[in-house]
Design an enzyme around this catalytic site. Structure first.
Site, PDB file in Angstrom:
ATOM      1  N   ARG A 173       1.125   1.916  -5.910  1.00 19.87           N
ATOM      2  CA  ARG A 173       1.424   0.820  -4.820  1.00 19.87           C
ATOM      3  C   ARG A 173       0.050   0.136  -4.593  1.00 19.87           C
ATOM      4  O   ARG A 173       0.160  -0.802  -3.863  1.00 19.87           O
ATOM      5  CB  ARG A 173       1.936   1.625  -3.635  1.00 19.87           C
ATOM      6  CG  ARG A 173       3.045   2.435  -3.951  1.00 19.87           C
ATOM      7  CD  ARG A 173       3.412   3.161  -2.553  1.00 19.87           C
ATOM      8  NE  ARG A 173       4.029   2.206  -1.738  1.00 19.87           N
ATOM      9  CZ  ARG A 173       5.160   1.911  -1.435  1.00 19.87           C
ATOM     10  NH1 ARG A 173       6.155   2.508  -2.465  1.00 19.87           N
ATOM     11  NH2 ARG A 173       5.827   0.814  -0.706  1.00 19.87           N
ATOM     12  N   LYS A 194       3.115  -9.914 -20.101  1.00 14.00           N
ATOM     13  CA  LYS A 194       2.640  -8.638 -20.394  1.00 14.00           C
ATOM     14  C   LYS A 194       1.321  -8.647 -20.894  1.00 14.00           C
ATOM     15  O   LYS A 194       0.188  -7.973 -20.312  1.00 14.00           O
ATOM     16  CB  LYS A 194       3.393  -7.841 -21.502  1.00 14.00           C
ATOM     17  CG  LYS A 194       4.707  -7.171 -21.101  1.00 14.00           C
ATOM     18  CD  LYS A 194       4.400  -5.849 -20.688  1.00 14.00           C
ATOM     19  CE  LYS A 194       5.305  -5.554 -19.395  1.00 14.00           C
ATOM     20  NZ  LYS A 194       5.819  -6.499 -18.379  1.00 14.00           N
ATOM     21  N   TRP A 227      -3.546  -2.007  -1.327  1.00 18.46           N
ATOM     22  CA  TRP A 227      -3.467  -3.144  -2.253  1.00 18.46           C
ATOM     23  C   TRP A 227      -3.861  -4.224  -1.288  1.00 18.46           C
ATOM     24  O   TRP A 227      -3.176  -4.564  -0.227  1.00 18.46           O
ATOM     25  CB  TRP A 227      -2.255  -3.370  -2.920  1.00 18.46           C
ATOM     26  CG  TRP A 227      -2.163  -4.393  -3.722  1.00 18.46           C
ATOM     27  CD1 TRP A 227      -2.515  -4.336  -5.099  1.00 18.46           C
ATOM     28  CD2 TRP A 227      -2.030  -5.931  -3.563  1.00 18.46           C
ATOM     29  NE1 TRP A 227      -2.542  -5.616  -5.850  1.00 18.46           N
ATOM     30  CE2 TRP A 227      -1.956  -6.373  -4.763  1.00 18.46           C
ATOM     31  CE3 TRP A 227      -1.415  -6.618  -2.615  1.00 18.46           C
ATOM     32  CZ2 TRP A 227      -1.602  -7.904  -4.945  1.00 18.46           C
ATOM     33  CZ3 TRP A 227      -1.116  -8.059  -2.822  1.00 18.46           C
ATOM     34  CH2 TRP A 227      -1.386  -8.783  -4.127  1.00 18.46           C
ATOM     35  N   HIS A 232       4.992 -32.484 -25.663  1.00 16.38           N
ATOM     36  CA  HIS A 232       4.964 -33.244 -24.212  1.00 16.38           C
ATOM     37  C   HIS A 232       3.756 -32.905 -23.476  1.00 16.38           C
ATOM     38  O   HIS A 232       3.520 -33.552 -22.174  1.00 16.38           O
ATOM     39  CB  HIS A 232       6.265 -33.023 -23.406  1.00 16.38           C
ATOM     40  CG  HIS A 232       7.448 -33.413 -24.196  1.00 16.38           C
ATOM     41  ND1 HIS A 232       7.703 -34.583 -24.749  1.00 16.38           N
ATOM     42  CD2 HIS A 232       8.358 -32.617 -24.884  1.00 16.38           C
ATOM     43  CE1 HIS A 232       8.892 -34.589 -25.472  1.00 16.38           C
ATOM     44  NE2 HIS A 232       9.114 -33.364 -25.614  1.00 16.38           N
ATOM     45  N   ASN A 290       1.365  -0.077   5.676  1.00 16.87           N
ATOM     46  CA  ASN A 290       1.811  -0.930   4.567  1.00 16.87           C
ATOM     47  C   ASN A 290       2.626  -1.929   4.867  1.00 16.87           C
ATOM     48  O   ASN A 290       3.610  -2.089   5.734  1.00 16.87           O
ATOM     49  CB  ASN A 290       2.737   0.103   3.666  1.00 16.87           C
ATOM     50  CG  ASN A 290       3.402  -0.820   2.727  1.00 16.87           C
ATOM     51  OD1 ASN A 290       2.765  -1.719   1.960  1.00 16.87           O
ATOM     52  ND2 ASN A 290       4.559  -0.357   2.166  1.00 16.87           N
ATOM     53  N   GLY A 291       2.183  -3.284   4.622  1.00 15.29           N
ATOM     54  CA  GLY A 291       2.877  -4.394   5.016  1.00 15.29           C
ATOM     55  C   GLY A 291       2.125  -5.408   5.368  1.00 15.29           C
ATOM     56  O   GLY A 291       0.710  -5.444   5.166  1.00 15.29           O
ATOM     57  N   CYS A 348       0.880  -1.025  -0.097  1.00 19.99           N
ATOM     58  CA  CYS A 348      -0.055  -0.125  -0.045  1.00 19.99           C
ATOM     59  C   CYS A 348       0.938   1.109  -0.118  1.00 19.99           C
ATOM     60  O   CYS A 348       2.173   1.234   0.086  1.00 19.99           O
ATOM     61  CB  CYS A 348      -0.726  -0.034   1.289  1.00 19.99           C
ATOM     62  SG  CYS A 348      -1.770  -1.624   1.337  1.00 19.99           S
ATOM     63  N   GLU A 393      -1.145  -9.813 -17.695  1.00 22.55           N
ATOM     64  CA  GLU A 393      -1.258  -8.676 -16.749  1.00 22.55           C
ATOM     65  C   GLU A 393      -2.103  -7.144 -17.210  1.00 22.55           C
ATOM     66  O   GLU A 393      -2.575  -6.828 -16.273  1.00 22.55           O
ATOM     67  CB  GLU A 393       0.290  -8.068 -16.322  1.00 22.55           C
ATOM     68  CG  GLU A 393       0.837  -7.463 -17.182  1.00 22.55           C
ATOM     69  CD  GLU A 393       2.258  -6.742 -16.243  1.00 22.55           C
ATOM     70  OE1 GLU A 393       2.148  -6.732 -14.994  1.00 22.55           O
ATOM     71  OE2 GLU A 393       3.632  -7.033 -16.870  1.00 22.55           O
ATOM     72  N   LYS A 434       2.507  -1.424  -8.750  1.00 23.17           N
ATOM     73  CA  LYS A 434       3.975  -1.406  -9.302  1.00 23.17           C
ATOM     74  C   LYS A 434       4.993  -1.894  -8.372  1.00 23.17           C
ATOM     75  O   LYS A 434       6.061  -2.296  -9.086  1.00 23.17           O
ATOM     76  CB  LYS A 434       4.093   0.240  -9.545  1.00 23.17           C
ATOM     77  CG  LYS A 434       5.504   0.346 -10.370  1.00 23.17           C
ATOM     78  CD  LYS A 434       5.439   0.238 -11.736  1.00 23.17           C
ATOM     79  CE  LYS A 434       6.670   0.476 -12.630  1.00 23.17           C
ATOM     80  NZ  LYS A 434       6.712  -0.264 -13.630  1.00 23.17           N
ATOM     81  N   GLU A 482       8.393 -12.939 -21.395  1.00 18.18           N
ATOM     82  CA  GLU A 482       7.990 -11.607 -20.989  1.00 18.18           C
ATOM     83  C   GLU A 482       6.583 -11.027 -21.615  1.00 18.18           C
ATOM     84  O   GLU A 482       5.755 -10.402 -21.208  1.00 18.18           O
ATOM     85  CB  GLU A 482       9.173 -10.587 -21.247  1.00 18.18           C
ATOM     86  CG  GLU A 482       8.752  -9.071 -20.742  1.00 18.18           C
ATOM     87  CD  GLU A 482       8.296  -8.739 -19.685  1.00 18.18           C
ATOM     88  OE1 GLU A 482       7.870  -7.772 -19.669  1.00 18.18           O
ATOM     89  OE2 GLU A 482       8.297  -9.598 -18.837  1.00 18.18           O
TER      90      GLU A 482
HETATM   91  C1  AGP Z   1       5.898  -6.270 -14.663  1.00 16.90           C
HETATM   92  O1  AGP Z   1       5.023  -5.608 -15.574  1.00 16.90           O
HETATM   93  C2  AGP Z   1       5.225  -6.274 -13.339  1.00 16.90           C
HETATM   94  N1  AGP Z   1       5.062  -4.751 -12.918  1.00 16.90           N
HETATM   95  C3  AGP Z   1       6.053  -7.237 -12.179  1.00 16.90           C
HETATM   96  O2  AGP Z   1       5.921  -8.424 -12.528  1.00 16.90           O
HETATM   97  C4  AGP Z   1       7.338  -6.691 -11.795  1.00 16.90           C
HETATM   98  O3  AGP Z   1       8.223  -6.813 -12.842  1.00 16.90           O
HETATM   99  C5  AGP Z   1       7.762  -7.392 -10.587  1.00 16.90           C
HETATM  100  O4  AGP Z   1       6.802  -7.178  -9.467  1.00 16.90           O
HETATM  101  C6  AGP Z   1       9.214  -7.120 -10.243  1.00 16.90           C
HETATM  102  O5  AGP Z   1       9.240  -5.684  -9.661  1.00 16.90           O
HETATM  103  P1  AGP Z   1      10.495  -4.960  -9.621  1.00 16.90           P
HETATM  104  O6  AGP Z   1      11.321  -5.005 -10.783  1.00 16.90           O
HETATM  105  O7  AGP Z   1      10.251  -3.433  -9.032  1.00 16.90           O
HETATM  106  O8  AGP Z   1      11.058  -5.682  -8.562  1.00 16.90           O
END
Ligand code: AGP
Length: 609
Positions: free
Chosen positions: A27, A486, A74, A505, A100-101, A2, A489, A604, A482
């Site tokens: 966040r 993308k 969050w 397989h 936050n935590g 958060c 997400e 993020k 990757e």
């Molecule tokens: C990627 O688009 C995501 N936001 C997520 O997978 C991210 O890469 C992951 O949480 C790692 O974050 P960081 O690079 O800030 O450690």
């Protein structure tokens, strides 16, 4: 994870709390709330959903107070409802708290410490903390906070108001980022300096076990026993430059288009007189030449995917084993790292809890720790003896793009640096690698232009499907990982990624008529094998979308939807091939009307485990 903020000011602090919360929304955006002390009473306002909903609610109430705390959530414990939104109040309303935590022993505290008839109005782990504060409160908030924190297991950054002290703001932290800042119009606490839109005079980090008491004209720090400690201000700067969309519809599209610049700035910061330099790496040459036995790359999400790509480059030119680990697994496994290991941690935010814990574990085991981060003042940057700072600028969209590409070139540069130190490449090879590295920003720009329209048309063909498959071999597989993440997400399309040779397989049973299969095919030494795997899915009716480069495209059937990027050397191809995959996820999400910059259930910076 958060975002928390608090302010004590000369005027009503509510507007500044809201402004700050908007910058912290990356966040988490499940619910939000503020609490202010008006007169000698705590007033609170909470809503589920975005800060904009809270702002609307507040505009009806016009709360006023010179001290207050705010929160954007969050959800970890308890669904994203108003009842579970922060701030939480203590049973008699003496304390208001934002957190936050995660309090891991919340249920035990309810059973073993708090009275059995305690009433809770939320499903959160956090609310037990407000009960503990009131339990230990005897007119001394710092003492109450110290006794409370002693009962807690887990991570926390707290912002606390106490009704009996309307001219004070309290805070405490453990395994969660928190800063306190002296500013022109008052003093702040915040999860991230970006939340402070005021002129900052001094800023302090609040570290594990520390408590602080903030008034309008003083900031006091205490250790976990409540004993006062002295602290010096730090050089932390807020990168505000990228906080506007600059005419783009979404931050993600802006950041995709910023990649040539992000990659160029990162490369330029690691180059001097045609050689790779690592200004914040203080490892002795003797380590590279004699001691180094293996490299371990540890990260989460997309950052982990940069490691999957870099493994091929590092093993190829440094001639040393390089393993890539998911941080949340690595931290609870028995990592075979020691003083002969280079442990590399990759993170955009530099705050990801699992990666941070893996870093601390490796440090304890004597490994050489080197972090690649995009946020200079982050916890990982502070706790790492060696750092490579990527220069992507502030990344706002939850889905990383420019920071990802900057991490890739930082890893390539590290590979070249280590191979030169170990003498595993010739001077000519080193020169040609650096020459090609310097060409990448332009080639990324060319590729962005070249593939944009073809990717848009593929997105129009796949945005209605539920399942998409990604395949590739070796670093093409890493690139496909990757691409698949993308798409998942931000467009919520279920996509699965497979090493191309693995499909037969089992998973190939899921391929039906028209199932989109995105095949990344560029690696010369396995190219024909990848083409066979593409033929296998085509035979089952798959709709093949092939992502490749100019040279290899000559050998690919025009039956497929081919997306062709600019050419570069084998080692760096992933940096170009990932571009159309980023754009595909963006245009697919756009066609589906998804909230691209703030996808549901994501955030993020993941500061909880
Ligand atoms: C990627 O688009 C995501 N936001 C997520 O997978 C991210 O890469 C992951 O949480 C790692 O974050 P960081 O690079 O800030 O450690």
């Amino acid at each position: 994870m958060c975002g928390i903020i608090g302010k004590i000011g000369v005027d009503n602090v509510a507007p500044d709390l809201i402004k700050g919360l908007k910058s912290l929304e990356y966040r988490g955006y499940d619910s939000a709330g503020v609490a202010l002390i008006c007169g000698n009473k705590i007033g609170r306002c909470r809503t589920s959903g975005r800060i904009s909903a809270l702002e609307k609610e507040l505009s009806n109430k016009n709360p006023c107070g010179i001290v207050g705390v705010g929160h954007t959530r969050w959800a970890t414990h308890g669904s994203p409802t108003k009842e579970n939104a922060h701030p939480h109040l203590s049973p008699k309303g003496v304390f208001a708290l934002v957190h936050n935590g995660i309090i891991e022993n919340a249920e035990n505290i309810k059973k073993d410490i708090l009275p059995r008839d305690s009433l809770f109005s939320s499903q959160t782990d956090t609310e037990v903390v407000t009960h503990l504060l009131e339990k230990y409160y005897k007119e001394d908030p710092v003492r109450a906070i110290s006794n409370t924190c002693r009962c807690l297991n887990g991570s926390y950054a707290f912002g606390i108001l106490c009704e009996d002290f309307p001219e004070k703001l309290f805070a405490a932290a453990n395994l969660s980022p928190l800063i306190v800042a002296e500013c022109e119009t008052g003093n702040y606490i915040a999860s991230d300096i970006i939340a402070i839109k005021d002129k900052i005079k001094n800023v302090y980090g609040v570290y594990d076990g520390e408590i602080c008491e903030v008034t309008l004209d003083s900031i006091k720090f205490y250790n976990s026993d409540g004993k006062e400690i002295k602290k010096l201000p730090e050089k932390l700067v807020a990168e505000n430059s990228d906080a506007e969309k600059d005419g783009y519809e979404h931050f993600m599209l802006k950041e995709i288009m910023q990649q040539p610049e992000a990659v160029k700035n990162t490369i330029d910061s690691l180059l001097k007189d045609g050689k790779i330099i690592l200004p914040h790496v203080k490892i002795q040459d003797s380590f590279w030449k004699k001691d180094l036995e293996k490299i371990v790359i540890v990260a989460c999400g997309s950052a982990y995917h940069t490691g999957l790509v870099a493994k091929f480059v590092i093993e190829g030119i440094c001639n040393i084993p390089c393993s890539v680990e998911i941080a949340s697994e690595f931290r609870y496994s028995v990592p075979f790292v020691n003083e002969k290991t280079l442990a590399l941690f990759v993170s955009q935010s530099g705050e990801t809890a699992d990666t941070l814990a893996a870093l601390r574990l490796s440090k304890k085991q004597g490994a050489k720790v080197l972090s690649i981060v995009n946020v200079a003042g982050s916890t990982m940057a502070r706790e790492s003896d060696n750092v490579i700072l990527t220069k992507a600028g502030r990344e706002i969209a939850v889905a990383t793009t420019k920071a990802y590409s900057a991490q890739l070139v930082a890893l390539y540069a590290l590979g070249i640096f280590v191979s030169e130190k170990r003498g595993t490449i010739t001077a000519d090879k080193e020169k040609s690698l650096i020459t090609e590295l310097k060409k990448l920003p332009v080639k990324i720009g060319e590729t962005l232009e070249k593939v944009n329209e073809s990717v848009k048309s593929v997105a129009r063909e796949i945005f209605t499907v539920q399942d998409v498959f990604y395949i590739g071999r070796l670093s093409d597989y890493a690139t496909a990982c990757e691409g698949s993440l993308k798409l998942k997400e931000i467009s919520y399309t279920n996509s699965q990624v497979y090493a191309a040779g693995e499909l037969k397989h089992g998973t190939i049973s899921l391929i039906n008529q028209g199932t989109p299969v995105v095949a990344v095919a560029s690696q010369r030494n396995v190219f024909s094998k990848t083409l066979s795997n593409i033929a296998e899915v085509e035979a089952r009716g798959a709709k093949v979308i092939c992502v490749t480069d100019e040279k290899m495209s000559e050998n690919i059937s025009e039956e497929y939807e081919n997306i062709v990027v600019a050419d570069t050397i084998e080692e760096f191809k992933s940096s170009l091939l990932v571009i159309p995959l980023q754009l595909l996820s963006y245009y697919t999400a756009k066609l589906k009307g998804c909230d691209i910059d703030k996808p549901k259930n994501l955030a993020k910076s993941v500061t909880v485990e």
